[in-house]
Scaffold this active site. Structure first.
Site, PDB file in Angstrom:
ATOM      1  N   SER A 127       0.756  -1.202   0.168  1.00 13.03           N
ATOM      2  CA  SER A 127      -0.174  -0.062  -0.093  1.00 13.03           C
ATOM      3  C   SER A 127       0.866   1.216   0.171  1.00 13.03           C
ATOM      4  CB  SER A 127      -1.074   0.104   1.313  1.00 13.03           C
ATOM      5  OG  SER A 127      -2.038   0.892   0.992  1.00 13.03           O
ATOM      6  N   LYS A 183     -22.407  17.377   7.903  1.00 15.74           N
ATOM      7  CA  LYS A 183     -21.285  17.662   8.631  1.00 15.74           C
ATOM      8  C   LYS A 183     -20.615  16.901   9.525  1.00 15.74           C
ATOM      9  CE  LYS A 183     -18.228  20.639  10.520  1.00 15.74           C
ATOM     10  NZ  LYS A 183     -17.137  21.200   9.863  1.00 15.74           N
TER      11      LYS A 183
END
Length: 353
Positions: free
Chosen positions: A168, A221
């Site tokens: 990764s 949010k």
């Protein structure tokens, strides 16, 4: 007449005179006012001892000041060189090690080592030794950027040496290098993005009787929230805003760093799969299987040199940093750490649960 002379001689003798009557004339006569024999020698000896003691104390005081300055000064940009392969000092290859989960601290350390390598004309190339499962996107990208800048500005070869695990974000860093060498037992690949967080709603409400109160300026949010289950709308939102862009950048980075692979080739390989060294070589994710010596020979070949001294940088440990580590309470969790643990993170990380 003779009697008068004898009287005069007797009169001239006093009690303190060495010629006084009854005095032992066999003992040597000591001049008046002279100190006993040996007194001046001892005075000189003790004077020398005192002077040496004063000088020794001054030297010790100055040494303590010097040690205090050295140990308390942050040596952030100062490294010592450790030779790991002997060779002519006029040509050096620097091994820079990236180990563990990649975070901003590792990125900063790599930056400082590359900066140190830039300052020496004797450095002919770099080996980036990688043993990492990846980590944060920003940390991986910062290291990638520093390696690319070094190659472009210094025009010197950089070879990635995968040791054990370079998956990764570890592979993300590797493709910044000109060539990639991997040990036979290396695990690499895992090209992709991972995102996760904890949902604590049931634990808080049903087990602990805690009711979280969240007030936001808009419905998105707090997406995703640890205090409510993730909806399908929220999943798609995260995919479009976070996962997708990060994944696309990863694929483009690999395609740029591995010109023998097309963008479609990389996308085919970038499903999160891991690859052993042999398989990675077959699909062209790496260039060579070997050990550190093979990576060294590759750098020398790319740099056009026959011999070189191979070194690695070791950071000086300051007394201040040592004491700060000793004074840390491993049981204490500050606000920033609590935020880090509770906030979802998007990572270039190979993670096995």
């Amino acid at each position: 007449m003779d009697f008068e002379q004898n009287d005069n001689l007797s009169a001239g003798r006093t009690a303190d005179s060495p010629y006084a009557a009854g005095a032992d004339l066999s003992e040597p006569i000591k001049p008046a006012g002279q100190p006993p024999k040996g007194t001046s020698g001892w005075k000189i000896f003790w004077g020398i001892v005192l002077a040496l003691s004063v000088l020794a104390n001054i030297a010790l005081f100055l040494m303590l000041i010097g040690l205090f300055v050295v140990f308390t000064t942050e040596s952030r940009d100062t490294f010592a060189e450790k030779v790991i392969r002997e060779g002519p000092r006029g040509a050096k290859i620097v091994v820079i090690t990236l180990e563990g989960v990649i975070r901003s601290e590792q990125a900063k350390d790599i930056y400082e080592q590359i900066k140190t390598a830039r300052q020496s004309r004797r450095v002919k190339g770099l080996i980036v030794r990688i043993n990492s499962p990846g980590g944060t996107i920003s940390g991986s990208d910062e290291i990638y950027n520093e390696i690319c800048k070094y190659r472009e500005e210094e025009e010197k070869p950089v070879v990635a040496f995968m040791q054990g695990l370079a998956a990764s974000g570890g592979y993300y860093v590797s493709v910044a290098c000109e060539r990639i060498v991997a040990e036979p037992t290396t695990i690499t690949g895992s090209i992709g993005v991972i995102f996760g967080h904890f949902v604590l709603q049931e634990l808080l409400e049903q087990k602990l009787g805690i009711q979280p109160v969240i007030i936001t300026s808009g419905p998105k949010k707090d997406w995703p929230s640890s205090f409510e289950p993730v909806t399908e709308e929220q999943r798609q939102y995260i995919q479009d805003k976070l996962i997708g862009p990060a994944y696309n950048r990863f694929v483009e980075i690999v395609a740029d760093g591995r010109p023998m692979l097309s963008l479609d080739d990389v996308k085919r390989l970038a499903d999160g799969s891991i690859y052993g060294a042999e398989e990675a070589l077959n699909v062209k994710l790496i260039d060579e299987i070997g050990y550190l010596d093979e990576a060294i020979e590759l750098v020398k070949s790319l740099a056009g040199i026959e011999k070189a001294e191979v070194i690695e940088y070791r950071r000086h440990i300051s007394l201040a940093s040592f004491l700060s580590v000793r004074n840390r309470n491993i049981l204490s969790i500050d606000r920033d750490k609590l935020y880090e643990l509770s906030t979802p993170q998007i990572l270039y990380l190979w993670s096995v649960y």
